[in-house]
Scaffold this motif. Structure first.
Motif, PDB file in Angstrom:
ATOM      1  N   LEU A 118       0.779  -1.363  -0.109  1.00 38.41           N
ATOM      2  CA  LEU A 118      -0.003  -0.086  -0.035  1.00 38.41           C
ATOM      3  C   LEU A 118       0.744   1.261   0.044  1.00 38.41           C
ATOM      4  O   LEU A 118       0.489   2.370  -0.841  1.00 38.41           O
ATOM      5  N   ALA A 119       1.820   1.406   0.737  1.00 38.11           N
ATOM      6  CA  ALA A 119       2.681   2.365   0.987  1.00 38.11           C
ATOM      7  C   ALA A 119       3.404   2.771  -0.574  1.00 38.11           C
ATOM      8  O   ALA A 119       3.390   3.682  -0.997  1.00 38.11           O
ATOM      9  N   HIS A 120       3.968   1.661  -1.068  1.00 34.62           N
ATOM     10  CA  HIS A 120       4.568   1.773  -2.337  1.00 34.62           C
ATOM     11  C   HIS A 120       3.624   2.127  -3.535  1.00 34.62           C
ATOM     12  O   HIS A 120       4.241   3.005  -4.397  1.00 34.62           O
ATOM     13  N   ALA A 121       2.405   1.599  -3.288  1.00 34.73           N
ATOM     14  CA  ALA A 121       1.514   1.898  -4.449  1.00 34.73           C
ATOM     15  C   ALA A 121       1.180   3.675  -4.459  1.00 34.73           C
ATOM     16  O   ALA A 121       0.814   4.131  -5.442  1.00 34.73           O
ATOM     17  N   THR A 122       0.852   3.804  -3.106  1.00 34.60           N
ATOM     18  CA  THR A 122       0.302   5.183  -2.912  1.00 34.60           C
ATOM     19  C   THR A 122       1.453   6.294  -3.272  1.00 34.60           C
ATOM     20  O   THR A 122       1.193   7.347  -4.081  1.00 34.60           O
ATOM     21  N   GLY A 123       2.819   5.738  -2.950  1.00 36.04           N
ATOM     22  CA  GLY A 123       3.709   6.790  -3.397  1.00 36.04           C
ATOM     23  C   GLY A 123       4.003   6.851  -4.808  1.00 36.04           C
ATOM     24  O   GLY A 123       4.253   7.848  -5.362  1.00 36.04           O
ATOM     25  N   ALA A 124       3.831   5.781  -5.423  1.00 33.38           N
ATOM     26  CA  ALA A 124       4.117   5.566  -6.866  1.00 33.38           C
ATOM     27  C   ALA A 124       2.827   6.652  -7.704  1.00 33.38           C
ATOM     28  O   ALA A 124       3.407   7.271  -8.693  1.00 33.38           O
ATOM     29  N   ARG A 125       1.705   6.398  -7.283  1.00 38.62           N
ATOM     30  CA  ARG A 125       0.758   6.956  -7.782  1.00 38.62           C
ATOM     31  C   ARG A 125       0.874   8.662  -7.447  1.00 38.62           C
ATOM     32  O   ARG A 125       0.323   9.434  -8.235  1.00 38.62           O
ATOM     33  N   LEU A 126       1.397   8.977  -6.499  1.00 37.24           N
ATOM     34  CA  LEU A 126       1.533  10.369  -5.926  1.00 37.24           C
ATOM     35  C   LEU A 126       2.688  11.057  -6.437  1.00 37.24           C
ATOM     36  O   LEU A 126       3.141  12.193  -6.331  1.00 37.24           O
ATOM     37  N   GLY A 127       3.783  10.353  -6.940  1.00 39.73           N
ATOM     38  CA  GLY A 127       5.232  10.513  -7.427  1.00 39.73           C
ATOM     39  C   GLY A 127       5.967  11.201  -5.978  1.00 39.73           C
ATOM     40  O   GLY A 127       6.665  12.006  -6.211  1.00 39.73           O
ATOM     41  N   VAL A 128       5.843  10.369  -5.140  1.00 37.22           N
ATOM     42  CA  VAL A 128       6.694  11.002  -3.841  1.00 37.22           C
ATOM     43  C   VAL A 128       7.181   9.598  -3.069  1.00 37.22           C
ATOM     44  O   VAL A 128       6.780   8.454  -3.615  1.00 37.22           O
ATOM     45  N   ALA A 129       8.205   9.933  -2.442  1.00 37.45           N
ATOM     46  CA  ALA A 129       8.830   8.727  -1.439  1.00 37.45           C
ATOM     47  C   ALA A 129       7.891   8.047  -0.719  1.00 37.45           C
ATOM     48  O   ALA A 129       7.041   8.663   0.099  1.00 37.45           O
ATOM     49  N   ALA A 130       8.272   6.869  -0.578  1.00 31.61           N
ATOM     50  CA  ALA A 130       7.339   5.776   0.104  1.00 31.61           C
ATOM     51  C   ALA A 130       8.248   5.082   1.380  1.00 31.61           C
ATOM     52  O   ALA A 130       9.198   4.736   0.837  1.00 31.61           O
ATOM     53  N   PHE A 131       7.679   4.876   2.267  1.00 28.35           N
ATOM     54  CA  PHE A 131       8.284   4.549   3.654  1.00 28.35           C
ATOM     55  C   PHE A 131       7.488   3.402   4.507  1.00 28.35           C
ATOM     56  O   PHE A 131       5.897   3.502   4.379  1.00 28.35           O
ATOM     57  N   THR A 132       7.804   2.393   4.918  1.00 31.76           N
ATOM     58  CA  THR A 132       7.115   1.384   5.676  1.00 31.76           C
ATOM     59  C   THR A 132       7.454   1.733   6.995  1.00 31.76           C
ATOM     60  O   THR A 132       6.755   1.250   8.013  1.00 31.76           O
ATOM     61  N   ASP A 133       8.557   2.581   7.410  1.00 28.61           N
ATOM     62  CA  ASP A 133       8.729   3.138   8.999  1.00 28.61           C
ATOM     63  C   ASP A 133       8.509   4.438   8.873  1.00 28.61           C
ATOM     64  O   ASP A 133       9.338   5.013   8.218  1.00 28.61           O
ATOM     65  N   HIS A 134       7.770   4.851   9.618  1.00 29.94           N
ATOM     66  CA  HIS A 134       7.527   6.385   9.801  1.00 29.94           C
ATOM     67  C   HIS A 134       8.825   7.332  10.368  1.00 29.94           C
ATOM     68  O   HIS A 134       8.860   8.581  10.003  1.00 29.94           O
TER      69      HIS A 134
END
Length: 342
Positions: A37-53
């Motif tokens: 979910l994190a990486h799909a959201t980041g890819a859709r929005l064109g921003v960095a994605a993380f699994t650890d806040h």
């Protein structure tokens, strides 16, 4: 405008992401413990994605973090952001337990950053007008109020996100996840609550959840008025929330729009705005207004007006109801409100 990050990419993040975009803030990262979910959201929005806040906070250092996680993660994420010197706007509830809520209240007091809680229905036009009229004194004394939340949730809703139906992760059911906004409105409109009486139960969804689907509340406010409320997730549809306040000079009825009937025969109508978000209508219409107000006040020295201390009031009220419902099986908590009968 500030840079922003969203932590938690589930359903409610939709309205936060839309608000960030519409306000012209720069989204720089997203995070979710669900890697896909994190990486799909980041890819859709064109921003960095993380699994650890915590990695997000350390590597990206946004100006503002939006906490859109399940309830049991609100406080730890917010505390990490405060420690990192990042402003925080967190979804309701303040916390899933009183103890966690008190941790966030303490951390926010005197912190060099702002911390706000999304009780966005205070910004709805009818509710804001009710507050203005009641505070003006022109309506005379408040005699009392009533409220109702008649909504629908089924087993599939909880099966889709199992944390919602548990004490350990959600901290409750109907009251903490749906009716909390109406509980907040009653104490905001009529004043601080000095005594709570009521009961919560699971009448319909017991095969799907361990928390409540129905509750009744009687709230005695500091000014002497009393409000009563009934809420349930067992209705056939999500009906409009209603709040009615009786005063010496008028009756104010909010059911979507606000209608004020004055004792001298005058009437007033305040229409609610049309929803612009693709989020669900029952989330309320005012996330963008609250978030915009939060961003606009970042440079002010005062705490944001819907602070953790303010949001703790509604949390204490609903936890008092759980304490009075021993058959519900809620974990024992020390609730800072009188819970017994007079």
């Amino acid at each position: 405008m500030p840079t922003a990050a969203v932590i938690g990419c589930g359903d409610i993040s939709i309205v936060h992401l839309e608000a960030i975009s519409s306000l012209g803030a720069e989204l720089v990262a997203v995070a979710d413990t669900d890697a896909d979910l994190a990486h799909a959201t980041g890819a859709r929005l064109g921003v960095a994605a993380f699994t650890d806040h915590r990695r997000l906070l350390a590597e990206v250092r946004p100006d503002v973090v939006h906490v859109c996680t399940p309830h049991d993660q609100h406080v730890n994420v917010a505390l990490d952001a405060i420690e990192a010197g990042v402003h925080v706007i967190t979804e309701k509830p303040l916390a899933h337990t009183i103890a966690d809520g008190e941790r966030l209240v303490a951390a926010a007091e005197g912190a060099p950053v702002k911390v706000g809680v999304c009780l966005q229905n205070r910004y709805n036009a009818p509710n804001a007008r009710m507050k203005e009229l009641l505070d003006s004194g022109e309506l005379g004394a408040v005699l009392g109020a009533s409220a109702g939340v008649y909504w629908h949730r089924n087993a599939a809703y909880y099966e889709a996100k199992p944390w919602r139906g548990t004490w350990a992760r959600s901290g409750g059911g109907l009251l903490i996840n749906q009716a909390i906004h109406t509980v907040d409105l009653l104490q905001w409109l009529l004043g601080d609550v000095e005594q709570v009486r009521g009961h919560a139960a699971t009448h319909v969804l017991g095969d799907a959840i361990e928390v409540e689907d129905t509750a009744e509340l009687i709230l005695d406010h500091s000014g002497g008025a009393r409000s009563v409320m009934f809420a349930t997730n067992a209705h056939s549809v999500n009906a409009p929330v209603f709040v009615e306040v009786l005063t010496e000079q008028a009756t104010l009825t909010m059911r979507g729009d606000l209608r004020v009937h004055y004792t001298d025969g005058r009437t007033e109508h305040v229409a609610e705005r049309t929803a612009t978000s693709s989020g669900r209508a029952y989330w309320g219409l005012s996330h963008e207004l609250l978030i915009g107000d939060f961003y606009a006040r970042l440079d002010e020295p005062e705490p944001f007006w819907i602070s953790p201390a303010e949001a703790a009031k509604s949390l204490a009220i609903l936890k008092s109801i759980y304490a009075q419902s021993p058959d519900l099986g809620a974990p024992a908590e020390a609730v800072p409100l009188t819970a017994g009968r007079r």
